[in-house]
Motif scaffolding. Sequence first.
Motif, PDB file in Angstrom:
ATOM      1  N   LYS A 121     -27.789  -1.318 -16.233  1.00  0.00           N
ATOM      2  CA  LYS A 121     -28.898  -1.128 -15.303  1.00  0.00           C
ATOM      3  C   LYS A 121     -30.237  -1.152 -16.043  1.00  0.00           C
ATOM      4  CE  LYS A 121     -26.341   1.407 -11.754  1.00  0.00           C
ATOM      5  NZ  LYS A 121     -26.581   0.389 -10.708  1.00  0.00           N
ATOM      6  N   GLU A 122     -30.256  -0.599 -17.261  1.00  0.00           N
ATOM      7  CA  GLU A 122     -31.478  -0.642 -18.061  1.00  0.00           C
ATOM      8  C   GLU A 122     -31.851  -2.078 -18.390  1.00  0.00           C
ATOM      9  OE1 GLU A 122     -30.647   1.778 -21.416  1.00  0.00           O
ATOM     10  OE2 GLU A 122     -31.125   3.657 -20.401  1.00  0.00           O
ATOM     11  N   LYS A 123     -30.852  -2.872 -18.743  1.00  0.00           N
ATOM     12  CA  LYS A 123     -31.106  -4.284 -19.041  1.00  0.00           C
ATOM     13  C   LYS A 123     -31.632  -5.009 -17.809  1.00  0.00           C
ATOM     14  CE  LYS A 123     -27.724  -4.868 -22.772  1.00  0.00           C
ATOM     15  NZ  LYS A 123     -26.465  -5.531 -23.168  1.00  0.00           N
ATOM     16  N   ALA A 124     -31.051  -4.682 -16.659  1.00  0.00           N
ATOM     17  CA  ALA A 124     -31.485  -5.315 -15.417  1.00  0.00           C
ATOM     18  C   ALA A 124     -32.943  -4.968 -15.115  1.00  0.00           C
ATOM     19  CB  ALA A 124     -30.592  -4.875 -14.266  1.00  0.00           C
ATOM     20  N   THR A 125     -33.298  -3.700 -15.383  1.00  0.00           N
ATOM     21  CA  THR A 125     -34.672  -3.272 -15.165  1.00  0.00           C
ATOM     22  C   THR A 125     -35.627  -4.030 -16.071  1.00  0.00           C
ATOM     23  OG1 THR A 125     -33.911  -1.066 -14.561  1.00  0.00           O
ATOM     24  CG2 THR A 125     -36.235  -1.290 -15.134  1.00  0.00           C
ATOM     25  N   LYS A 126     -35.230  -4.197 -17.332  1.00  0.00           N
ATOM     26  CA  LYS A 126     -36.050  -4.962 -18.273  1.00  0.00           C
ATOM     27  C   LYS A 126     -36.246  -6.391 -17.782  1.00  0.00           C
ATOM     28  CE  LYS A 126     -34.783  -2.471 -22.513  1.00  0.00           C
ATOM     29  NZ  LYS A 126     -34.125  -2.597 -23.826  1.00  0.00           N
ATOM     30  N   ASN A 127     -35.177  -6.977 -17.262  1.00  0.00           N
ATOM     31  CA  ASN A 127     -35.257  -8.352 -16.785  1.00  0.00           C
ATOM     32  C   ASN A 127     -36.201  -8.486 -15.597  1.00  0.00           C
ATOM     33  OD1 ASN A 127     -33.475  -9.233 -18.725  1.00  0.00           O
ATOM     34  ND2 ASN A 127     -31.672  -9.040 -17.411  1.00  0.00           N
ATOM     35  N   VAL A 128     -36.146  -7.499 -14.688  1.00  0.00           N
ATOM     36  CA  VAL A 128     -37.041  -7.511 -13.533  1.00  0.00           C
ATOM     37  C   VAL A 128     -38.493  -7.441 -13.993  1.00  0.00           C
ATOM     38  CG1 VAL A 128     -37.825  -6.203 -11.525  1.00  0.00           C
ATOM     39  CG2 VAL A 128     -35.379  -6.563 -11.910  1.00  0.00           C
ATOM     40  N   ALA A 129     -38.767  -6.547 -14.952  1.00  0.00           N
ATOM     41  CA  ALA A 129     -40.125  -6.394 -15.476  1.00  0.00           C
ATOM     42  C   ALA A 129     -40.598  -7.670 -16.165  1.00  0.00           C
ATOM     43  CB  ALA A 129     -40.171  -5.221 -16.457  1.00  0.00           C
ATOM     44  N   ALA A 130     -39.719  -8.262 -16.975  1.00  0.00           N
ATOM     45  CA  ALA A 130     -40.071  -9.497 -17.680  1.00  0.00           C
ATOM     46  C   ALA A 130     -40.373 -10.616 -16.687  1.00  0.00           C
ATOM     47  CB  ALA A 130     -38.937  -9.906 -18.616  1.00  0.00           C
ATOM     48  N   ASP A 131     -39.558 -10.691 -15.634  1.00  0.00           N
ATOM     49  CA  ASP A 131     -39.782 -11.714 -14.612  1.00  0.00           C
ATOM     50  C   ASP A 131     -41.122 -11.508 -13.912  1.00  0.00           C
ATOM     51  OD1 ASP A 131     -37.386 -12.917 -15.181  1.00  0.00           O
ATOM     52  OD2 ASP A 131     -36.291 -12.003 -13.511  1.00  0.00           O
ATOM     53  N   ALA A 132     -41.455 -10.246 -13.649  1.00  0.00           N
ATOM     54  CA  ALA A 132     -42.726  -9.943 -12.985  1.00  0.00           C
ATOM     55  C   ALA A 132     -43.903 -10.389 -13.841  1.00  0.00           C
ATOM     56  CB  ALA A 132     -42.831  -8.447 -12.695  1.00  0.00           C
ATOM     57  N   LEU A 133     -43.851 -10.106 -15.141  1.00  0.00           N
ATOM     58  CA  LEU A 133     -44.933 -10.508 -16.036  1.00  0.00           C
ATOM     59  C   LEU A 133     -44.953 -12.007 -16.251  1.00  0.00           C
ATOM     60  CD1 LEU A 133     -45.054  -7.656 -18.682  1.00  0.00           C
ATOM     61  CD2 LEU A 133     -46.666  -8.157 -16.872  1.00  0.00           C
ATOM     62  N   LYS A 134     -43.775 -12.624 -16.199  1.00  0.00           N
ATOM     63  CA  LYS A 134     -43.747 -14.079 -16.329  1.00  0.00           C
ATOM     64  C   LYS A 134     -44.477 -14.724 -15.158  1.00  0.00           C
ATOM     65  CE  LYS A 134     -40.845 -18.094 -17.199  1.00  0.00           C
ATOM     66  NZ  LYS A 134     -41.703 -18.958 -16.370  1.00  0.00           N
ATOM     67  N   GLY A 135     -44.332 -14.161 -13.993  1.00  0.00           N
ATOM     68  CA  GLY A 135     -45.059 -14.663 -12.838  1.00  0.00           C
ATOM     69  C   GLY A 135     -46.560 -14.576 -13.057  1.00  0.00           C
ATOM     70  N   VAL A 136     -46.991 -13.478 -13.673  1.00  0.00           N
ATOM     71  CA  VAL A 136     -48.410 -13.280 -13.976  1.00  0.00           C
ATOM     72  C   VAL A 136     -48.896 -14.325 -14.981  1.00  0.00           C
ATOM     73  CG1 VAL A 136     -50.047 -11.737 -15.124  1.00  0.00           C
ATOM     74  CG2 VAL A 136     -48.472 -10.834 -13.413  1.00  0.00           C
ATOM     75  N   THR A 137     -48.142 -14.512 -16.053  1.00  0.00           N
ATOM     76  CA  THR A 137     -48.561 -15.476 -17.076  1.00  0.00           C
ATOM     77  C   THR A 137     -48.559 -16.901 -16.537  1.00  0.00           C
ATOM     78  OG1 THR A 137     -46.294 -15.564 -17.972  1.00  0.00           O
ATOM     79  CG2 THR A 137     -47.843 -14.029 -19.020  1.00  0.00           C
ATOM     80  N   ASP A 138     -47.621 -17.207 -15.666  1.00  0.00           N
ATOM     81  CA  ASP A 138     -47.588 -18.542 -15.055  1.00  0.00           C
ATOM     82  C   ASP A 138     -48.822 -18.767 -14.186  1.00  0.00           C
ATOM     83  OD1 ASP A 138     -45.203 -19.130 -16.262  1.00  0.00           O
ATOM     84  OD2 ASP A 138     -43.960 -18.785 -14.487  1.00  0.00           O
ATOM     85  N   GLU A 139     -49.201 -17.733 -13.436  1.00  0.00           N
ATOM     86  CA  GLU A 139     -50.380 -17.846 -12.581  1.00  0.00           C
ATOM     87  C   GLU A 139     -51.646 -18.003 -13.411  1.00  0.00           C
ATOM     88  OE1 GLU A 139     -51.030 -18.060  -9.213  1.00  0.00           O
ATOM     89  OE2 GLU A 139     -48.898 -18.556  -9.273  1.00  0.00           O
ATOM     90  N   TYR A 140     -51.726 -17.260 -14.526  1.00  0.00           N
ATOM     91  CA  TYR A 140     -52.912 -17.388 -15.371  1.00  0.00           C
ATOM     92  C   TYR A 140     -52.966 -18.772 -16.008  1.00  0.00           C
ATOM     93  CZ  TYR A 140     -56.553 -16.810 -18.760  1.00  0.00           C
ATOM     94  OH  TYR A 140     -57.711 -17.003 -19.472  1.00  0.00           O
ATOM     95  N   ARG A 141     -51.832 -19.261 -16.395  1.00  0.00           N
ATOM     96  CA  ARG A 141     -51.765 -20.597 -16.988  1.00  0.00           C
ATOM     97  C   ARG A 141     -52.354 -21.640 -16.024  1.00  0.00           C
ATOM     98  NH1 ARG A 141     -48.604 -22.758 -20.935  1.00  0.00           N
ATOM     99  NH2 ARG A 141     -48.182 -24.996 -20.797  1.00  0.00           N
ATOM    100  N   LYS A 142     -51.968 -21.536 -14.750  1.00  0.00           N
ATOM    101  CA  LYS A 142     -52.493 -22.461 -13.743  1.00  0.00           C
ATOM    102  C   LYS A 142     -54.013 -22.316 -13.625  1.00  0.00           C
ATOM    103  CE  LYS A 142     -48.312 -22.372 -10.862  1.00  0.00           C
ATOM    104  NZ  LYS A 142     -47.760 -21.889  -9.556  1.00  0.00           N
ATOM    105  N   TYR A 143     -54.453 -21.070 -13.602  1.00  0.00           N
ATOM    106  CA  TYR A 143     -55.891 -20.806 -13.489  1.00  0.00           C
ATOM    107  C   TYR A 143     -56.659 -21.404 -14.667  1.00  0.00           C
ATOM    108  CZ  TYR A 143     -60.208 -18.083 -14.086  1.00  0.00           C
ATOM    109  OH  TYR A 143     -61.503 -17.701 -14.301  1.00  0.00           O
ATOM    110  N   ALA A 144     -56.203 -21.131 -15.877  1.00  0.00           N
ATOM    111  CA  ALA A 144     -56.903 -21.593 -17.071  1.00  0.00           C
ATOM    112  C   ALA A 144     -56.897 -23.117 -17.177  1.00  0.00           C
ATOM    113  CB  ALA A 144     -56.277 -20.975 -18.316  1.00  0.00           C
TER     114      ALA A 144
END
Length: 282
Positions: free
Chosen positions: A31-54
């Motif tokens: 469950k801890e690993k799953a939580t880490k994966n959810v968090a990583a996915d959330a931040l990946k969405g952020v970095t992808d959006e910034y990439r598009k913006y930049a």
Amino acid sequence: MKLIKLSGILLLSSSLLFGCANTDTTSTTEKEKATKNVAADALKGVTDEYRKYAIGEIEEFVKATEVFTTAVKNGDIDKAKALYAPARMHYERAEPIAEVFGDLDPKIDAREGDVPEVEWGGYHRIEKGLWDETTTKGYEQYAEQLMKDVNLLRAKVDTVEVTPDMLITGAVDLLNEVSTSKVTGEEDRYSHTDLYDFVANVQGAEKIYQLLNPALKEKDAELSKEIGARFDEVYSLLNKHKKEDGYKSYTDLSKEEVKELSQAIDALAEPLSQIGIVTEAS
């Protein structure tokens, strides 16, 4: 990197309460690993959006630079002057990515004295010709090279790996650049269009804040609110200096107004520097 409280900790607490703390450690770890994966996915969405913006800003920078350099080559000094500051705003907004290329950034954005005179080109070299020497003659070669370098930047920017750390550092660096060097007026020392750079840097930092803010609210709602209020204060001050579709000459600001801007940007940079908590475990 985690944005959500580890559900495994809550499960473990429940196990202890009912006297069975050692019965499901494997499940907890999963469950801890799953939580880490959810968090990583959330931040990946952020970095992808910034990439598009930049990348979008760099693409606009290419278009604006083409019009600017064409005006220089055609000898249209008034048009070139009018285009100079708005074109550069696209670059200033995307600096966290643009400055990754240590070979191109000086060619595009170096100020006089930043590089040897024989190597100095780019926007600020042409700026000197337009305002200090009031001519475009002899600057055609600089315009040609600037366009080549900006096109190369666009070609290379797709290779940049955007990380949460890059965003966090980039947001603070954009503001620090304003408060430590640009506030002196040395950035656009011939055109005195520094306020355009101020605004673009603040906008670039704000975009990063906006993308990270949902995660920040989860971590610290008060910090999120404070940063938002500080951005509002900075924009309020900058808006005082608007002039038609642009901004006043930096030399028109009083010492008190410059100090007021500097202090407001510093007051924003301090809480913004804490935004790194979004990548911390909790």
